[in-house]
Each structure stands twice: as C-alpha cells, then as structure tokens.
Design an enzyme around this catalytic site. Structure first.
Site, mmCIF file in Angstrom:
data_model
loop_
_atom_site.group_PDB
_atom_site.id
_atom_site.type_symbol
_atom_site.label_atom_id
_atom_site.label_comp_id
_atom_site.label_asym_id
_atom_site.label_seq_id
_atom_site.Cartn_x
_atom_site.Cartn_y
_atom_site.Cartn_z
ATOM 1 N N CYS A 199 -10.399 -4.488 -0.272
ATOM 2 C CA CYS A 199 -11.518 -3.555 -0.384
ATOM 3 C C CYS A 199 -12.292 -3.830 -1.684
ATOM 4 O O CYS A 199 -11.843 -4.585 -2.550
ATOM 5 C CB CYS A 199 -11.013 -2.111 -0.363
ATOM 6 S SG CYS A 199 -10.169 -1.580 -1.877
ATOM 7 N N CYS B 170 -4.005 0.743 -2.783
ATOM 8 C CA CYS B 170 -3.890 -0.488 -1.999
ATOM 9 C C CYS B 170 -2.822 -1.416 -2.579
ATOM 10 O O CYS B 170 -2.529 -1.382 -3.782
ATOM 11 C CB CYS B 170 -5.225 -1.237 -1.997
ATOM 12 S SG CYS B 170 -6.604 -0.308 -1.310
ATOM 13 N N GLU C 270 -2.955 -4.595 -3.183
ATOM 14 C CA GLU C 270 -3.470 -5.515 -4.191
ATOM 15 C C GLU C 270 -3.489 -4.868 -5.571
ATOM 16 O O GLU C 270 -3.056 -5.461 -6.563
ATOM 17 C CB GLU C 270 -4.887 -5.985 -3.830
ATOM 18 C CG GLU C 270 -4.969 -6.734 -2.521
ATOM 19 C CD GLU C 270 -5.270 -5.841 -1.309
ATOM 20 O OE1 GLU C 270 -4.644 -4.764 -1.179
ATOM 21 O OE2 GLU C 270 -6.123 -6.226 -0.496
ATOM 22 N N GLU D 296 0.372 5.245 0.572
ATOM 23 C CA GLU D 296 -0.492 6.347 0.995
ATOM 24 C C GLU D 296 0.068 7.686 0.548
ATOM 25 O O GLU D 296 1.241 7.807 0.188
ATOM 26 C CB GLU D 296 -0.627 6.346 2.528
ATOM 27 C CG GLU D 296 -1.311 5.126 3.070
ATOM 28 C CD GLU D 296 -1.401 5.113 4.585
ATOM 29 O OE1 GLU D 296 -2.078 4.227 5.102
ATOM 30 O OE2 GLU D 296 -0.788 5.978 5.257
ATOM 31 N N CYS E 31 -10.376 -3.112 -4.968
ATOM 32 C CA CYS E 31 -9.400 -4.160 -5.296
ATOM 33 C C CYS E 31 -10.093 -5.414 -5.813
ATOM 34 O O CYS E 31 -9.610 -6.052 -6.749
ATOM 35 C CB CYS E 31 -8.550 -4.490 -4.073
ATOM 36 S SG CYS E 31 -7.384 -3.173 -3.653
ATOM 37 N N ASN F 74 0.839 -1.196 0.000
ATOM 38 C CA ASN F 74 0.000 0.000 0.000
ATOM 39 C C ASN F 74 0.875 1.247 0.000
ATOM 40 O O ASN F 74 1.934 1.293 0.614
ATOM 41 C CB ASN F 74 -1.003 -0.009 1.166
ATOM 42 C CG ASN F 74 -0.379 -0.103 2.540
ATOM 43 O OD1 ASN F 74 0.598 -0.804 2.750
ATOM 44 N ND2 ASN F 74 -0.970 0.600 3.491
#
Length: 161
Positions: A112, A73, A75, A64, A115, A62
């Site tokens: 999520c 993310c 994934e 940010e 993803c 991930n």
C-alpha cells in the site's frame, strides 16, 4: 507546456525456480512470516521478509484489530522492527507474499502507499535502494530495484530534516 513520461522497469519470473537461491529463499521466508498473520477480519494474510546485509532475515506479518485502523501491514511490521533493532545493518531486499482462502490470487500483491512511503524513507536513510520481490504463490514473481518503481512521486521535503 512540457509533456513528460515516467516509465518503470521490473523483472517477472513465472516460478520460484527461475530466481537465484538467495531470492527464492527470501520468498519462502515471506511465506513463513505469513504464518503469524493476525487477520481474522479480512482473512487476507500477508507475510514480509527482509534480508539484511549481514544475512539476517527479519519477519513481518499483517496484524489486524477490530478497532480499525489500529492494524498494521506486514511490510511496515518488518520495516519498523528493522528501524528499532537493526538500523546499522542495511536492508538488501524485501519479499512480500499474500494468501486468502476467500479467492484465488493470480498476480502479486503490491504494498500500500503507506508501506511504500516507509520503504522510501528507509531507502533514503540507508542511502541505497532496496530490492523488492512480490511473490504470488499461484502465479508470478515481480522483482524491482527500489521503491520508485512503485511510487515515482515520493513525498520528501529535505527541509523537514
């Protein structure tokens, strides 16, 4: 009215040692990928590892950004890297793990919705399901066969192709 029911199936393992060596190795590669997480705001690090048909492993973590929602993310980092660099080498499996020093994770963390939708698109693109392993380092491993276990009502509109 017709009443319908959707059921999902997954395997649960209590330790990495219960997995076959290939799956165990991929979970450990996800831990390795987590080392490159840029998560100074949430302090919630996530790592993803994709195993391709050729045996190659692709990593994602991930990322940010202070300008929310500019991050991405783990994934999707891994999946988009595959789509941009290895689209002719099918994805066999994906392992995801997470860690934070803020609290103890006691069950696997699920991807999520964004993803899952990207994963669904790539399953459709390659014409086969992708095995997903969610690895909780202090708990169990959940193993599924394909994204529909997580997202049974996928968004697909064939006329958009």
């Amino acid at each position: 009215m017709i009443s319908k029911e959707i059921k999902i199936a997954f395997e649960e393992y209590s330790t990495l040692d219960q997995l076959n060596s290939s799956d165990k190795d991929l979970c450990l590669e996800a831990v390795k990928a987590m080392g490159n997480s840029h998560s100074p705001y949430s302090k919630f690090r996530v790592g993803a590892a994709l195993r391709l048909q050729s045996g190659k492993v692709i990593y994602g973590s991930n990322q940010e950004n202070v300008a929310y929602p500019s991050g991405l993310c783990a994934e999707r980092v891994a999946l988009f890297h595959w789509g941009a660099n290895h689209p002719d080498d099918p994805i066999v499996s994906l392992a995801v793990t997470a860690h934070t020093n803020e609290f103890s994770l006691v069950k696997p963390v699920t991807p999520c919705g964004s993803c899952l939708q990207v994963l669904a698109e790539y399953e459709q693109k390659q014409g086969k399901a992708i095995e997903v392993m969610l690895y909780c380092q202090n708990g169990s491993i959940w193993k599924t066969c394909g994204v529909q276990c997580f997202l049974p009502f996928l968004f697909f509109e064939d006329r958009l192709k």
